[in-house]
Design an enzyme around this catalytic site. Structure first.
Site, PDB file in Angstrom:
ATOM      1  N   ASP A  64      78.060  25.501  38.997  1.00 54.86           N
ATOM      2  CA  ASP A  64      78.379  26.283  37.848  1.00 54.86           C
ATOM      3  C   ASP A  64      79.275  27.401  38.261  1.00 54.86           C
ATOM      4  O   ASP A  64      79.322  27.687  39.498  1.00 54.86           O
ATOM      5  CB  ASP A  64      76.854  26.854  37.263  1.00 54.86           C
ATOM      6  N   ASP A  75      80.064  30.943  36.211  1.00 55.97           N
ATOM      7  CA  ASP A  75      79.832  32.152  35.809  1.00 55.97           C
ATOM      8  C   ASP A  75      78.409  32.589  36.495  1.00 55.97           C
ATOM      9  O   ASP A  75      77.466  31.746  36.180  1.00 55.97           O
ATOM     10  CB  ASP A  75      79.663  32.508  34.390  1.00 55.97           C
TER      11      ASP A  75
END
Length: 244
Positions: free
Chosen positions: A30, A32
């Site tokens: 991922d 953020d």
């Protein structure tokens, strides 16, 4: 599975170290709050004077308190209308940093012959830059619509679909495994929010990085303090040979 804190801030479930990076062929991140230190949508919203409003929705979505992630993202992006591309450039230049240990973990994975995948509910404006900065092999994220240098408050559909949510992250992980001719058990998935759980559940090794409680509780590895490179503490320390 019983959790075991093997050193301060490093918790494992259902695995027995040492592991070997050579048992894996893909690592999926991922972006953020996992690979980077910010939630990009929140920081863009700051330029529109809407950060608190957008950040509250983001936090609820990451905790899994919002059932429809796609709609929550559409709501947040709508609040970005009128923000300039220059403002996004400023977010990248002045606020976005790689999280501690990101470069070291990426380098170790590359040395061991793993491919890198970046999947994000964030935006191509940032994932493309992180891809180039770290030499990531594959990416999937959302594209903000821009007209005359301003965000329209909408996203652009892409050949694979409309919005990269948890299901799309899982789909991209599985598609990438198929492309590489490997099994999902040969993939590592690293995330922090509820929308990372589908891909983490499909991977051979799931890693929660400074994650929301529900993610920490389901991950095989939870890094609750320190950098991303703490994953390497679980790995066999014998010298690694690049796989060709």
């Amino acid at each position: 599975m019983t959790a075991q804190e093997i050193s301060p801030g490093l918790v494992i479930r259902g695995i027995t170290p040492p592991l070997s990076l050579h048992d894996f062929r893909l690592i999926t991140f991922d972006m953020d709050s996992t690979l980077i230190n910010i939630e990009c949508v929140d920081e863009i919203a700051d330029a529109a004077g809407r950060k608190a409003e957008v950040a509250a929705i983001t936090e609820a979505a990451m905790r899994g308190e919002i059932a429809d992630y796609k709609e929550s993202l559409r709501q947040r992006v709508a609040l970005l209308r009128g923000v300039t591309v220059a403002s996004m450039e400023a977010v990248y230049a002045t606020r976005l940093q790689l999280n501690p240990g990101a470069f070291e973990l990426v380098a170790a994975c590359k040395q061991a012959g793993l491919k890198l995948l970046l999947v994000s509910g964030g935006f191509t404006f940032f994932t493309d830059r992180i891809r180039d900065r770290l030499g990531i092999d594959f990416t999937r994220s959302n594209m903000l619509e821009v007209q005359d240098g301003l965000l329209t408050g909408r996203m652009v559909d892409q050949p694979w679909g409309d919005i990269c949510d948890g299901d799309e992250k899982r789909k991209m992980l599985l598609e990438t495994c198929a492309k590489l001719g490997i099994q999902p058990r040969q993939a590592i998935a690293v995330g922090d929010g509820a929308n990372d759980l589908p891909m983490m559940g499909s991977a051979g090794l799931s890693v929660a990085y400074h994650a929301k409680p529900t993610v920490r509780e389901q991950a095989m590895v939870a890094i609750n303090s320190g950098g991303l490179d703490r994953l390497l503490e679980l790995m066999d320390k014998t010298p690694m040979r690049a796989v060709r």
